[in-house]
Design an enzyme around this catalytic site. Sequence first.
Site, PDB file in Angstrom:
ATOM      1  N   GLY A 170     -41.697   4.925  -8.026  1.00  0.00           N
ATOM      2  CA  GLY A 170     -42.772   5.896  -8.175  1.00  0.00           C
ATOM      3  C   GLY A 170     -43.876   5.361  -9.076  1.00  0.00           C
ATOM      4  N   SER A 171     -44.539   6.306  -9.760  1.00  0.00           N
ATOM      5  CA  SER A 171     -45.777   5.995 -10.463  1.00  0.00           C
ATOM      6  C   SER A 171     -45.638   4.977 -11.590  1.00  0.00           C
ATOM      7  CB  SER A 171     -46.355   7.279 -11.058  1.00  0.00           C
ATOM      8  OG  SER A 171     -46.304   8.288 -10.100  1.00  0.00           O
ATOM      9  N   ALA A 172     -44.407   4.665 -11.972  1.00  0.00           N
ATOM     10  CA  ALA A 172     -44.237   3.755 -13.096  1.00  0.00           C
ATOM     11  C   ALA A 172     -44.950   2.428 -12.867  1.00  0.00           C
ATOM     12  CB  ALA A 172     -42.748   3.513 -13.353  1.00  0.00           C
TER      13      ALA A 172
END
Lengths: 392, 685
Positions: free
Chosen positions: B366-368
């Site tokens: 995800g956004s990491a």
Amino acid sequence: MQERKSSYQQLDYTLLFLLFVLMCISLLAIYSGSSATTESFGIEPTYFIKRQIIWFGVGVILMLAAMSIDYDLFKNFSIPLYSVGMVLLLLVHFFGTSKKGAQRWLEIGPIEFQPSEFVKIFVIIALAHLLYTITKTPREKSFKSDFLVVGKILAVGLPPFAFILIQPDLGTALVIGSVMFSMILMAGVTYRMIGLLATLVISFIAFLVWLHNNYFEIFINIIREHQLSRIYAWLDPMANIGGEGYQLYQAIQGIGAGQLYGSGFTQGAKTHSGTIPELHTDFIFTVIGEEFGFVGATVLIVVYFLLLYRMVIIAFSCNNTFGTYLVAGCIGLFVFQIFQNIGMTVGLMPITGLALPFISYGGSALITSMIAVGIVLNVNIRTKHYMFGEED
Amino acid sequence: MNEKKNRRNHLPVRLNILFFLVFLLFSALILRLGIIQIVQGEEFQEQLERTVNISAPIEAPRGLIYDRYGNVLVDNELLFTVTFTNRHTPQQEMLETAEKLNKYISLTLPRINDRELREYWGLLYPEEFEEKLTVEEASELELSNSDAHTERINAITQEELDSLTEHEMEIFPFWREFNVGYNNLPHKIKRGITYEEAALIMENLEELPGIDIIRDSDRVYIYEDSLRSIFGRVGSIPRDEIDFYLANGYERNEQVGTSYLEYQYESVLRGRKGRLNNFMDGSGNFLRNPQEQLGSRGNDLVLTFDMELQQRVQEIIRNEVEEVESKFVGDPDAYVVVMEPHTGDILAMVGYNNDQGTFTHAYEPGSAIKGVTVLAGLDTGVVSTNTRILDRTINLPQSPPISSHRPLGYVDVYSALEQSSNIYMVEIAMRLVGYIPGVSGTNWGNFYRGYDILRSYYNQFGLGINTGIDLPNEFRGIGTDSSYPGSLLFLSFGQFDTYTPLQLAQYVSTLSNGGYRIAPRVVKEIREPGSSRDELGPLSQQLEPKVLNKVDIDESYMDSVRRGFYQVVYGNRGTGQLLQAPYEPAGKTGTAQVTINRDGNLLEANNQTFVGYAPYDNPEVAISVVVPGMHVDEGGVANRISKEVFDAYFELKENRRGPLLPGETYEEFDDDEDDEDEEIEEEIN
């Protein structure tokens, strides 16, 4: 009586030096040869040489003792000593203790000894005395008188020979035989007589071989089984490697591997493998052969040769026939032991349990040898040296 | 007078004869010696050399494994082991030995091989076995011996096998083990027998030909399951690798590291074997005095792990996972990697189920990963730090609508990271391939290039390639299917390719340390064995951190991303505000929407992630957290774990008490303090 040189000056230092050299070789060889035993029992490596040094000390004292009484007086003791020896052998025969299948030892309290060792000396003295009395008066040169002489010698020598043989201790018995032989040689019997005796011995051996091949059941009653297997092993060590040949094969392999210069002190692979039984006693020559090589082994043999040479010289210069006979008996004693011991380790002779004089570890045999040297030196220091030729 | 003279004259002659005889005999001896020592000497020497140098190895223990503070993690325990050496031993003798050995120890097999059992039966009942196919029948059928044997083996009925008595079945495992070893090499029959059993067998070795008792060692894991899967296993040499090991001086029956650390550092950990030099004669009998040369322990490994931190992280994960256990769509799981960004030292590496999963399992993060997407945009110039983009729902043909977790309005680089805008990333991806939605003349034609560009940036940070960790079997993640243009957009915010937690930790370390991608490592030093178990020995090798590459991006862009990461925690609308703490961390949260196949049903779930470092201006620790397969309603687990892991790290900097041995608790200390308090109270009273 002539002025005699002091006994101190007349001492045969060459002989003593050779003896010292032998002691040194002995300590080196025992140190190396006992390492496998000391290791496996977890005792200190110097255990055996410390004891050997004590034995040397005891031996030297006894040697000095044997030198101190004029050997001429030995004549007075010859019959009592001989009788004591025979009694001891009888005691061994009936009450002796057995070790490794042979009844050779007498136990008196804590002390344990092998009478056959001392009997060797007694036999030498007895035979020398006998020859001295025979040759003191002129003897008719005839085959009959020769026969009488030989008969007397055998009468004195054979009883101890037989007792020791049935212990069984073939080695020591043969030593007595060797002493008898040198006495017969010195007795002045004709070569014909000597030839006849030799023929008899050879015929007896041939007869044994014939018995072995044709009437084995009779043969095995004369020659014991372990002796026979030793002879087999001697004839073909490789084929008998599982039994008696094992020790011999290991010994020859070790000596052979020593080659010209040897593997070096304490470097012998065979010596330190723990595979050879009796390495620091009967088989000690293996250690010398492997670690010091052909050169070292030859040096040892030459030292022995020189020692015997000195004894022959002493016998030569002695002007008392009793002394000459004593020394000749001692020569017979040493020659056979040395030849038999080295001979068995290199496969020339069958294996018998004989120690290598002055080298092998062990008390009784060493003490006997030292006493014998003491007797030789005794003869040496009491020999009169005249300024102008010999006179009687 | 004449006669008298004669009498005296014969003596010297006879003495000469005697002396001549001595000379002859001694010459014979010297001649014989010459033959043995000079003529045949070389031959004997060779024989002796051939027979003496037979030696057997003595096992030496493997090196120990320590953590970075010198706590022993993996130790050895001494075992008594029964071995059997097959010297072409006749089967009948083996059976007898087995019978006798069974008096002292018993043996069970994991499973019984039917063929082996049949052979055993044939051996026990030779006559019945022979009758299965008589020699005459076999010769009529013109069968070879081995074929006839096979026929007989196959003719044994199940009933006959079942008729083997219980006692015969007790002997069978011994016989079987006796037969599986290599010839002339001791084969381990049973490891770890008791002292009493060993003593009994030692006393009776003479009647047990081929049997021996050796001192053997086995691995002991002090902290039980902690890092256990990282340490790997020790076992017999795998058959297909036997040649490699033999070429490196191993014996066929040796124990080697077969996985992970034990495997990777086999050459270091391996004990220097002692040797037992056996003096053997030509007929192959072992002689009396074998010489023992003792071996020495292998070299020790000092790991980068901090066992106390590892335990704390385990505790955090266990508590957090168990609190929301029912909310996991898949199996409950979570991973944490704690790393030093400047050295690559891994301080802790924890998986809820398996620590090894931190580099062998990969998840959509995800956004990491948005930090790298933004860097790609800045570095290629498709966006600048001033670029503002409207965060809205994007509808593309033949693709599900794309939006952020809620519409965010206009966002710039910083707020895009702070609030985790998906649309900003999608815009970067679209601009990379030259497509602007609604603008004519632009299209998806170049979408392949988009994958290449984005992935090349990710790779610079270690995402999607090997991190270079010093352990085998590292997984690279999945990033293959790039045949659809729409997937490119999902790639940009971390919902397409999968990465391991370790890759995420390397990525955030690289970002935090100014762009140096350093290989993560678990081994810090190699040391020689110390004088005692608790004391480290002399240093043998200091392993230096390995820089794999320097990121090729302008430093100012990296600063911008780091500022964005700071705002994630400290911004008004940051998604990681929970993490605020005196040590001032920075980082990036992530939530990847995934579907999980559970019993044939495809279920919606989220992977919760966090990557971060602290302090933000001088990073000394970097972490990655992955909580896969969480129910979509349950948020914040990864953030809570991250907060607690940072807390634990900085608390340990102030106060360490050392790792807890199994069964130990710190409460003992607390109790003491309580007691003291009570005493003080009493005094006041």
